[in-house]
Design a protein around this motif. Structure first.
Motif, PDB file in Angstrom:
ATOM      1  N   UNK A   1       0.823  -1.195   0.000  1.00  0.00           N
ATOM      2  CA  UNK A   1       0.000   0.000   0.000  1.00  0.00           C
ATOM      3  C   UNK A   1       0.872   1.266   0.000  1.00  0.00           C
ATOM      4  N   UNK A   2       1.876   1.283   0.867  1.00  0.00           N
ATOM      5  CA  UNK A   2       2.781   2.428   0.964  1.00  0.00           C
ATOM      6  C   UNK A   2       3.544   2.632  -0.335  1.00  0.00           C
ATOM      7  N   UNK A   3       3.934   1.527  -0.948  1.00  0.00           N
ATOM      8  CA  UNK A   3       4.660   1.595  -2.218  1.00  0.00           C
ATOM      9  C   UNK A   3       3.800   2.218  -3.313  1.00  0.00           C
ATOM     10  N   UNK A   4       2.517   1.882  -3.331  1.00  0.00           N
ATOM     11  CA  UNK A   4       1.600   2.453  -4.323  1.00  0.00           C
ATOM     12  C   UNK A   4       1.458   3.952  -4.137  1.00  0.00           C
ATOM     13  N   UNK A   5       1.393   4.373  -2.880  1.00  0.00           N
ATOM     14  CA  UNK A   5       1.273   5.809  -2.607  1.00  0.00           C
ATOM     15  C   UNK A   5       2.522   6.552  -3.065  1.00  0.00           C
ATOM     16  N   UNK A   6       3.681   5.971  -2.837  1.00  0.00           N
ATOM     17  CA  UNK A   6       4.928   6.607  -3.265  1.00  0.00           C
ATOM     18  C   UNK A   6       4.977   6.730  -4.790  1.00  0.00           C
ATOM     19  N   UNK A   7       4.535   5.693  -5.473  1.00  0.00           N
ATOM     20  CA  UNK A   7       4.515   5.743  -6.938  1.00  0.00           C
ATOM     21  C   UNK A   7       3.516   6.774  -7.431  1.00  0.00           C
ATOM     22  N   UNK A   8       2.367   6.843  -6.784  1.00  0.00           N
ATOM     23  CA  UNK A   8       1.360   7.832  -7.170  1.00  0.00           C
ATOM     24  C   UNK A   8       1.886   9.244  -6.930  1.00  0.00           C
ATOM     25  N   UNK A   9       2.542   9.453  -5.802  1.00  0.00           N
ATOM     26  CA  UNK A   9       3.105  10.776  -5.502  1.00  0.00           C
ATOM     27  C   UNK A   9       4.161  11.161  -6.537  1.00  0.00           C
ATOM     28  N   UNK A  10       4.988  10.212  -6.895  1.00  0.00           N
ATOM     29  CA  UNK A  10       6.029  10.487  -7.894  1.00  0.00           C
ATOM     30  C   UNK A  10       5.398  10.837  -9.249  1.00  0.00           C
ATOM     31  N   UNK A  11       4.345  10.128  -9.611  1.00  0.00           N
ATOM     32  CA  UNK A  11       3.639  10.414 -10.869  1.00  0.00           C
ATOM     33  C   UNK A  11       3.035  11.825 -10.815  1.00  0.00           C
ATOM     34  N   UNK A  12       2.426  12.165  -9.693  1.00  0.00           N
ATOM     35  CA  UNK A  12       1.851  13.512  -9.543  1.00  0.00           C
ATOM     36  C   UNK A  12       2.934  14.581  -9.610  1.00  0.00           C
ATOM     37  N   UNK A  13       4.082  14.311  -9.023  1.00  0.00           N
ATOM     38  CA  UNK A  13       5.189  15.270  -9.088  1.00  0.00           C
ATOM     39  C   UNK A  13       5.639  15.494 -10.529  1.00  0.00           C
ATOM     40  N   UNK A  14       5.761  14.414 -11.288  1.00  0.00           N
ATOM     41  CA  UNK A  14       6.168  14.543 -12.701  1.00  0.00           C
ATOM     42  C   UNK A  14       5.138  15.340 -13.492  1.00  0.00           C
ATOM     43  N   UNK A  15       3.862  15.027 -13.279  1.00  0.00           N
ATOM     44  CA  UNK A  15       2.802  15.752 -13.990  1.00  0.00           C
ATOM     45  C   UNK A  15       2.792  17.224 -13.596  1.00  0.00           C
ATOM     46  N   UNK A  16       2.970  17.503 -12.320  1.00  0.00           N
ATOM     47  CA  UNK A  16       3.010  18.884 -11.850  1.00  0.00           C
ATOM     48  C   UNK A  16       4.195  19.629 -12.452  1.00  0.00           C
ATOM     49  N   UNK A  17       5.341  18.978 -12.544  1.00  0.00           N
ATOM     50  CA  UNK A  17       6.515  19.593 -13.157  1.00  0.00           C
ATOM     51  C   UNK A  17       6.232  19.932 -14.626  1.00  0.00           C
ATOM     52  N   UNK A  18       5.616  18.996 -15.350  1.00  0.00           N
ATOM     53  CA  UNK A  18       5.297  19.249 -16.757  1.00  0.00           C
ATOM     54  C   UNK A  18       4.318  20.410 -16.908  1.00  0.00           C
ATOM     55  N   UNK A  19       3.308  20.439 -16.055  1.00  0.00           N
ATOM     56  CA  UNK A  19       2.344  21.543 -16.109  1.00  0.00           C
ATOM     57  C   UNK A  19       3.020  22.871 -15.770  1.00  0.00           C
TER      58      UNK A  19
END
Length: 67
Positions: A1-19
């Motif tokens: 569960x924790x691993x999924x959250x970390x991956x989701x956070x990393x994905x959100x960070x990448x998307x936020x950087x692109x935006x």
């Protein structure tokens, strides 16, 4: 569960950087168009119908670059 959250956070960070990057590009592009319009108001260098075409071209190019 924790691993999924970390991956989701990393994905959100990448998307936020692109935006953030795209917003910066759009802001710089719009600032350049406004500077052109301002310069043309102070000291015109082209006919008004040409200016409209130039602004349209620059705005279209900017939109195409940031998609």
């Amino acid at each position: 569960m924790s691993d999924d959250r970390c991956q989701a956070c990393e994905q959100y960070r990448r998307e936020l950087y692109l935006l953030h990057d795209r917003l910066g590009q759009m802001t710089q592009g719009l600032a350049a168009v406004v500077a052109l319009l301002d310069a043309e108001q102070i000291e015109p260098s082209m006919p008004k119908h040409r200016l409209l075409a130039v602004v349209h071209h620059r705005a279209t190019h900017l939109l195409n670059q940031t998609r």
